[in-house]
Write a protein that holds these residues in place. Structure first.
Motif, PDB file in Angstrom:
ATOM      1  N   ASN A 180     -11.520  58.473  -3.635  1.00  0.00           N
ATOM      2  CA  ASN A 180     -11.282  57.330  -4.513  1.00  0.00           C
ATOM      3  C   ASN A 180     -10.563  56.204  -3.762  1.00  0.00           C
ATOM      4  O   ASN A 180     -10.058  56.396  -2.660  1.00  0.00           O
ATOM      5  N   MET A 181     -10.508  55.019  -4.402  1.00  0.00           N
ATOM      6  CA  MET A 181      -9.941  53.839  -3.753  1.00  0.00           C
ATOM      7  C   MET A 181      -8.467  54.013  -3.400  1.00  0.00           C
ATOM      8  O   MET A 181      -8.015  53.520  -2.376  1.00  0.00           O
ATOM      9  N   ILE A 190      -8.365  55.882  -0.186  1.00  0.00           N
ATOM     10  CA  ILE A 190      -8.856  55.032   0.901  1.00  0.00           C
ATOM     11  C   ILE A 190      -7.808  53.984   1.270  1.00  0.00           C
ATOM     12  O   ILE A 190      -7.554  53.731   2.451  1.00  0.00           O
ATOM     13  N   ARG A 191      -7.185  53.388   0.263  1.00  0.00           N
ATOM     14  CA  ARG A 191      -6.123  52.403   0.526  1.00  0.00           C
ATOM     15  C   ARG A 191      -4.965  53.042   1.287  1.00  0.00           C
ATOM     16  O   ARG A 191      -4.364  52.422   2.161  1.00  0.00           O
ATOM     17  N   THR A 204      -5.269  45.831   2.307  1.00  0.00           N
ATOM     18  CA  THR A 204      -6.182  46.496   1.381  1.00  0.00           C
ATOM     19  C   THR A 204      -6.493  45.703   0.123  1.00  0.00           C
ATOM     20  O   THR A 204      -7.284  46.137  -0.703  1.00  0.00           O
ATOM     21  N   THR A 237     -13.721  45.395  -1.151  1.00  0.00           N
ATOM     22  CA  THR A 237     -14.523  46.449  -1.762  1.00  0.00           C
ATOM     23  C   THR A 237     -14.328  47.759  -1.009  1.00  0.00           C
ATOM     24  O   THR A 237     -13.847  47.763   0.131  1.00  0.00           O
ATOM     25  N   LYS A 238     -14.735  48.829  -1.631  1.00  0.00           N
ATOM     26  CA  LYS A 238     -14.658  50.140  -0.989  1.00  0.00           C
ATOM     27  C   LYS A 238     -15.448  50.137   0.309  1.00  0.00           C
ATOM     28  O   LYS A 238     -14.967  50.608   1.342  1.00  0.00           O
ATOM     29  N   LEU A 267     -13.677  48.118   3.036  1.00  0.00           N
ATOM     30  CA  LEU A 267     -12.447  48.781   3.454  1.00  0.00           C
ATOM     31  C   LEU A 267     -12.751  49.984   4.341  1.00  0.00           C
ATOM     32  O   LEU A 267     -12.130  50.161   5.392  1.00  0.00           O
ATOM     33  N   VAL A 268     -13.723  50.785   3.950  1.00  0.00           N
ATOM     34  CA  VAL A 268     -14.096  51.943   4.769  1.00  0.00           C
ATOM     35  C   VAL A 268     -14.619  51.479   6.125  1.00  0.00           C
ATOM     36  O   VAL A 268     -14.274  52.044   7.164  1.00  0.00           O
ATOM     37  N   TRP A 308     -16.391  60.109   6.106  1.00  0.00           N
ATOM     38  CA  TRP A 308     -16.952  59.357   4.984  1.00  0.00           C
ATOM     39  C   TRP A 308     -18.365  59.793   4.606  1.00  0.00           C
ATOM     40  O   TRP A 308     -18.955  59.248   3.690  1.00  0.00           O
ATOM     41  N   ASP A 352     -19.380  60.395   0.792  1.00  0.00           N
ATOM     42  CA  ASP A 352     -19.358  59.158   0.013  1.00  0.00           C
ATOM     43  C   ASP A 352     -20.416  58.176   0.505  1.00  0.00           C
ATOM     44  O   ASP A 352     -20.973  57.414  -0.275  1.00  0.00           O
TER      45      ASP A 352
END
Length: 67
Positions: free
Chosen positions: A2-3, A6-7, A17, A21-22, A25-26, A54, A57
């Protein structure tokens, strides 16, 4: 992942961050770690980066883009 998770990873790497967007960011995390910034770009669910954090996802967004 989840975000929030990831953050947390991004902040640990010194990345900003907010307002991203996800996917972006990834990709920033991937580049910072010295990897390809390929999150969400696999064609038809094919990815040769088997050890990627990753991967699970990533193949979801890539599959949606391929259609």
């Amino acid at each position: 992942m989840n975000m929030q998770e990831i953050r947390g990873i991004a902040k640990g790497l010194g990345l900003k961050t907010s307002r991203t967007t996800k996917v972006n960011l990834v990709r920033s995390i991937q580049l910072t770690e010295g990897n390809f910034d390929c999150f969400g770009t696999a064609r038809e669910g094919v990815c040769d980066q088997s050890g990627c954090l990753w991967r699970k996802d990533c193949l979801g967004p890539a599959g949606k883009k391929a259609h």
